[in-house]
Design a protein around this motif. Structure first.
Motif, short mmCIF file in Angstrom:
data_model
loop_
_atom_site.label_atom_id
_atom_site.label_comp_id
_atom_site.label_asym_id
_atom_site.label_seq_id
_atom_site.Cartn_x
_atom_site.Cartn_y
_atom_site.Cartn_z
N GLY A 37 105.91 22.19 -34.83
CA GLY A 37 104.74 21.68 -35.56
C GLY A 37 103.45 22.03 -34.86
O GLY A 37 102.46 22.43 -35.51
N GLU A 38 103.44 21.90 -33.51
CA GLU A 38 102.23 22.25 -32.77
C GLU A 38 101.95 23.75 -32.87
O GLU A 38 100.79 24.17 -32.95
CB GLU A 38 102.37 21.83 -31.31
N ALA A 39 103.04 24.56 -32.85
CA ALA A 39 102.84 26.00 -32.99
C ALA A 39 102.27 26.34 -34.36
O ALA A 39 101.38 27.19 -34.50
CB ALA A 39 104.17 26.73 -32.77
N HIS A 65 94.84 13.51 -32.82
CA HIS A 65 95.32 14.84 -32.47
C HIS A 65 94.56 15.85 -33.32
O HIS A 65 94.25 15.60 -34.48
CB HIS A 65 96.83 14.98 -32.73
N ALA A 66 94.25 17.00 -32.72
CA ALA A 66 93.57 18.07 -33.44
C ALA A 66 94.00 19.40 -32.85
O ALA A 66 94.24 19.51 -31.64
CB ALA A 66 92.05 17.90 -33.36
N ASN A 67 94.12 20.43 -33.70
CA ASN A 67 94.49 21.74 -33.18
C ASN A 67 93.27 22.45 -32.61
O ASN A 67 92.12 22.03 -32.78
CB ASN A 67 95.18 22.58 -34.27
N ASP A 68 93.53 23.56 -31.93
CA ASP A 68 92.45 24.30 -31.26
C ASP A 68 91.45 24.84 -32.27
O ASP A 68 90.25 24.94 -31.97
CB ASP A 68 93.03 25.45 -30.43
N ARG A 69 91.94 25.21 -33.45
CA ARG A 69 91.05 25.76 -34.46
C ARG A 69 90.00 24.74 -34.89
O ARG A 69 88.84 25.08 -35.16
CB ARG A 69 91.87 26.22 -35.67
N PHE A 70 90.39 23.46 -34.91
CA PHE A 70 89.44 22.40 -35.29
C PHE A 70 88.27 22.36 -34.30
O PHE A 70 87.10 22.35 -34.70
CB PHE A 70 90.17 21.05 -35.32
N TRP A 71 88.61 22.35 -33.00
CA TRP A 71 87.54 22.29 -32.00
C TRP A 71 86.73 23.58 -31.98
O TRP A 71 85.52 23.56 -31.68
CB TRP A 71 88.14 22.02 -30.62
N GLU A 72 87.38 24.69 -32.32
CA GLU A 72 86.64 25.96 -32.39
C GLU A 72 85.62 25.93 -33.53
O GLU A 72 84.49 26.40 -33.37
CB GLU A 72 87.63 27.11 -32.59
N ILE A 73 86.03 25.37 -34.67
CA ILE A 73 85.12 25.33 -35.82
C ILE A 73 83.93 24.42 -35.54
O ILE A 73 82.78 24.76 -35.85
CB ILE A 73 85.87 24.89 -37.08
N VAL A 74 84.21 23.22 -34.96
CA VAL A 74 83.11 22.28 -34.75
C VAL A 74 82.28 22.67 -33.53
O VAL A 74 81.21 22.09 -33.30
CB VAL A 74 83.64 20.84 -34.58
#
Length: 623
Positions: A262-264, A284-293
């Motif tokens: 799931g994390e992958a 919980h948030a994926n790396d893409r979320f933090w990249e976008i914000v």
């Protein structure tokens, strides 16, 4: 021992002691009754013998001397105390009392054995004799049977014959048996207690191991196991615990694999995904979320949504929580520039206030780019279709409006209609071929083929066309280069490259080469044409892209050939590449694995291999 084992041991000891005590009491009572029975049986036999020789006449006359003398003889013979008692209770003789003391003896009418003998025919009792100061067992019978209803209304026997046996002597066997019984009971009790203690200690150790293993499992040590060395209930419990530990370990591994999967999946999603708690904190948030914000994840298990520094996210999440339903909105986020995104906040469990929320951020740029590409594709297809259709319609209308009578031009008109129809047919075929290659479920008919032979057969079909255009078609393909491939797809790709090379080369040579480079097959199509300017090279494999649109249409090209080549090779997990020098020519390379495309693999990145190039010519070339 543990508290449970101690309680069980104490309970078993109490129950065992109580059971053995009860059994001893019952057996002691039975032994006494058995002894009394034997005494009574012996006494009755002895009474029967004495009754035969009893001096009944002297007894009737009340002759104490004669009766006492007979009692002495009988008592000495039987080693018993023998007594004769009148029915009135007066003692007439006693083997243990001197003659001169007989008249002084108490009246025995109230003695239990005397009353019972006169009433029922036999009487017995055990008591202390005050006459001889000894505890005795008495048994008495009448010398003559009492008539029914004995008492004041019946005839009584003239006397009662009684014998007495000392109780200590009578009970000696019984006492020995009882003593042995109690010794045996005590020994059994001690053995059982000792064995129970040893067994309890062993059970206690096994229970302790079970407890330690269960505590280890409870603390997360799924490698802990209970030693199993027997086949009883505790061993069965140990096996159950071990089986449970194995199932837990397998389930945990499965859950960890699912979590990792799931994390992958989340990590590779193009969308930014965040799981929000009911109070809108980020769990919980994926790396893409933090990249976008545009920020790094703050430390801590839960982070406030305000940490994203994007107020619009808080606004949409608060609106979804207030409504209790999903909210979707297109917004612009500013992170190093403006970006358009679709924000979606949905409840994880519909109607559940404590279920949390799922926030997703999707970049709209790829979707809008794809929409633009679709519009451009539709426009290009429409344009490419409109051109031959317009030509066909124009010449057809000319023929219908009198052109059929123009003998000088009508053949030319019809030939133009035919050429445009052929061009239209080619365009439709290329579109269908490209659509088939781009399908996600496109299947390859993979078989083992000699690539050199396949290319040689294709090149042979272009020799006539090359000769007509004054070109030299050379083939460098050594037989025996085998590969697992879809022959039809590879033939289409190589056909398009050779056809383009001949079509856009005015003079010189077109050279086709096949090489075996370890696990890869390399096919190169090289021409001596005009070449391509560097700014056009990256777009050569786009659909409908032409370097020289006017010349391409004049040559009958559809603009889809190189795109078809690229898709056919990528289906084989290979790649295409091009090297072009303006004024000197171009080289197109196809590279794909000999073993065929790996299942589920991504397009392979083949190594760059340089093919021999012919000497350059001054002839112009276009592609």
């Amino acid at each position: 021992m543990t508290s449970l084992t101690s309680r069980l041991y104490s309970l078993i000891a109490i129950l065992l002691g109580a059971g053995l005590l009860a059994a001893g009491i019952v057996l002691d009572r039975d032994s006494r009754l058995t002894t009394i029975h034997f005494l009574e049986s012996d006494g009755r036999h002895e009474l029967a013998l004495l009754r035969v020789s009893a001096p009944v006449a002297e007894i009737r006359r009340g002759n104490i001397a004669a009766v006492d003398a007979w009692c002495d003889r009988a008592g000495e013979a039987l080693d018993r105390r023998v007594t004769v008692i009148e029915s009135t209770g007066r003692v007439l003789g006693d083997s243990r009392v001197p003659l001169d003391s007989i008249p002084k003896m108490q009246n025995h009418a109230d003695r239990p054995e005397v009353r019972a003998a006169l009433r029922t025919g036999v009487g017995e009792s055990t008591r202390q004799s005050w006459t001889i100061r000894q505890k005795l067992f008495y048994i008495a019978e009448p010398l003559e049977a009492a008539t029914p209803g004995a008492g004041s209304r019946g005839h009584l026997a003239p006397a009662v014959l009684r014998i007495a046996m000392p109780v200590p002597g009578a009970y000696e066997f019984g006492r020995r048996w009882q003593r042995h019984l109690w010794i045996g009971i005590a020994a059994v009790f001690a053995l059982v207690l000792g064995g129970g203690y040893v067994l309890g200690r062993r059970v206690d150790r096994r229970l302790r191991r079970l407890r330690e293993s269960a505590e280890a499992l409870g603390s997360g040590d799924l490698a802990a196991r209970v030693p199993v060395d027997s086949h009883d209930e505790l061993a069965a419990l140990g096996r159950i615990l071990n089986s449970m530990a194995e199932r837990l370990a397998a389930k945990l591994s499965e859950l960890q694999a699912e979590r990792d999967g799931g994390e992958a999946v989340l990590a590779n999603l193009s969308q930014g995904i965040a799981l929000l708690t009911p109070d809108l904190s980020i769990r919980h948030a994926n790396d893409r979320f933090w990249e976008i914000v545009g920020t790094r994840r703050p430390p801590g298990p839960e982070v406030r949504l305000a940490a994203t520094r994007q107020p619009v996210l808080e606004e949409i999440a608060a609106q979804a929580r207030q409504r209790g339903t999903a909210v979707r909105r297109d917004v612009s986020l500013y992170v190093g520039g403006r970006g358009d995104y679709e924000i979606s906040v949905s409840p994880i469990r519909a109607g559940a206030e404590s279920g949390g929320w799922l926030l997703s951020i999707e970049d709209l740029k790829p979707e809008r780019t794809m929409a633009k590409l679709r519009r451009e594709f539709v426009a290009n297809v429409s344009h490419e279709l409109r051109t031959p259709l317009t030509s066909i319609r124009g010449y057809a209308e000319t023929l219908l409006q009198g052109g059929l009578d123009d003998e000088e031009n009508r053949s030319r008109f019809v030939d133009t209609i035919r050429k445009q129809a052929v061009r239209l047919e080619s365009l439709v075929e290329d579109l269908l071929e490209l659509a088939d290659l781009e399908r996600p479920d496109t299947a390859l008919d993979l078989k083992d083929w000699d690539v050199a032979e396949v290319v040689r057969d294709l090149a042979a079909g272009f020799e006539e066309l090359a000769n007509r255009r004054g070109l030299s078609l050379e083939l460098d393909a050594r037989p025996g280069i085998h590969a697992r491939m879809d022959r039809k797809r590879i033939e289409v790709a190589v056909h398009n490259l050779i056809e383009n090379a001949i079509k856009y080369t005015d003079s010189g040579t077109v050279r086709v080469a096949v090489r075996d480079d370890g696990g890869w097959v390399l096919i190169a199509v090289q021409d001596t044409g005009r070449g391509v300017e560097p700014e056009h090279v990256p777009r050569l494999f786009e659909r409908f892209y032409r370097v020289d649109r006017g010349r391409a249409r004049a040559e009958g090209g559809t603009g889809l050939g190189l795109s078809i080549v690229k898709h056919a090779i990528e289906l084989h997990r290979g790649r295409v590449s091009v090297e072009s020098t303006p004024g000197r020519g171009s080289t197109f390379r196809l590279e794909f694995p000999r073993a065929g495309p790996p299942q589920g693999g991504s397009p392979a990145q083949a190594q760059d291999t340089t093919f021999p190039r012919p000497a350059p010519t001054d002839a112009p070339q276009a592609t």
